[in-house]
Design an enzyme around this catalytic site. Sequence first.
Site, short mmCIF file in Angstrom:
data_model
loop_
_atom_site.label_atom_id
_atom_site.label_comp_id
_atom_site.label_asym_id
_atom_site.label_seq_id
_atom_site.Cartn_x
_atom_site.Cartn_y
_atom_site.Cartn_z
N THR A 93 0.68 -1.21 0.15
CA THR A 93 0.23 0.00 -0.16
C THR A 93 0.85 1.48 0.10
O THR A 93 2.34 0.86 0.09
CB THR A 93 -0.79 0.31 1.01
OG1 THR A 93 -0.24 -0.32 1.96
CG2 THR A 93 -2.00 -1.43 0.95
N TYR A 94 0.22 2.87 -0.07
CA TYR A 94 0.47 3.98 -0.26
C TYR A 94 2.28 3.91 1.37
O TYR A 94 1.65 3.88 2.35
CB TYR A 94 0.43 4.98 -0.17
CG TYR A 94 0.55 5.96 -1.00
CD1 TYR A 94 0.67 6.53 -1.63
CD2 TYR A 94 0.84 7.08 0.11
CE1 TYR A 94 1.42 7.13 -2.31
CE2 TYR A 94 1.02 8.13 -0.20
CZ TYR A 94 1.72 8.75 -1.31
OH TYR A 94 2.13 9.64 -2.20
N MET A 95 3.58 4.71 0.45
CA MET A 95 4.55 4.00 1.48
C MET A 95 4.13 5.40 2.30
O MET A 95 5.34 5.64 3.43
CB MET A 95 5.65 3.73 1.46
CG MET A 95 5.52 4.52 -0.17
SD MET A 95 5.09 4.97 -1.93
CE MET A 95 5.89 6.45 -2.35
#
Length: 298
Positions: A93-95
């Site tokens: 997922t978005y980091m």
Amino acid sequence: TQTSKKEDLLLDVVQYKGKKFEPKTEKEAQSAVDFLNKSHYVVTDLETKPTGSKPRAPFITSTLQQTASTRLGFGVKKTMMLAQRLYEAGYITYMRTDSTALSQEALDNIFAFGRENYKQYMSEHVIEYGKVAKGAQEAHEAIRPTDIYLTPTDVKNRLGNDEYKLYKLIWERTLASQMKPALFDTLSVSFTLKEFGFRSSGSVLKFAGYLAVYQEGEDLDSDKEENTKLPELEYHDKVEVVDFKCEEHQTKPPARYNEASLVKTLEDYGIGRPSTYANIIRVLKDRAYVSMDGQRSC
């Protein structure tokens, strides 16, 4: 008879004739070593206390940067570059996030996978974690695999070596965050030989819990002090000396910053955001405000 337990045990000489053992010279220390070497020591006192170690929260940007630095030796810039690749390829997922929360869909999959593969170690309920820092922005969930069923083994041949290492770290931390605590017996053991007194303390693992998946190691975001692992001992057990070491101890100055500890300090003081930590460190280097000596800054 000598104990049959084969694990090594590290002992400190703590007393001599009822007083604290503090040799003033190397000659005094070596004299004690010559006397004590190749002897048998008998357990004279044994205290056991049960303790536990809880799993850590899933990764946010700062803790991923810190842990990748201490565990994998990756700089902050490299960690974010690798995470970006994994995100764009659909593996994580978005980091860039401050949130330790996991979506309900993710939790359902984590518990389904865990109960199929690590049933005895999984928590009976969802474990929630609070905000890591003041002013945390939680628009995105924690950094996690998009599919927990896609194990590190499954992706190893699809990723570069460093990408694989980072994915494995994220995968293990995510699963471990919903597992039971590890349980230890914390031991304090005393030995005697004539006028000398010895002591050792540490722990014996009784239930692996989340450690079946994720070892804490030396993560900067862990508040658990890693204990020395001791063999199981009993009153009147004998141990045999294998080696003695004389070590000179001096007061040490505080350690210099490395990238991991610098990120933690930025977070603690509320400087920057997860998306800017790597850039802040890059600017400090580019403008020669700091220099790197190996893994640490000057």
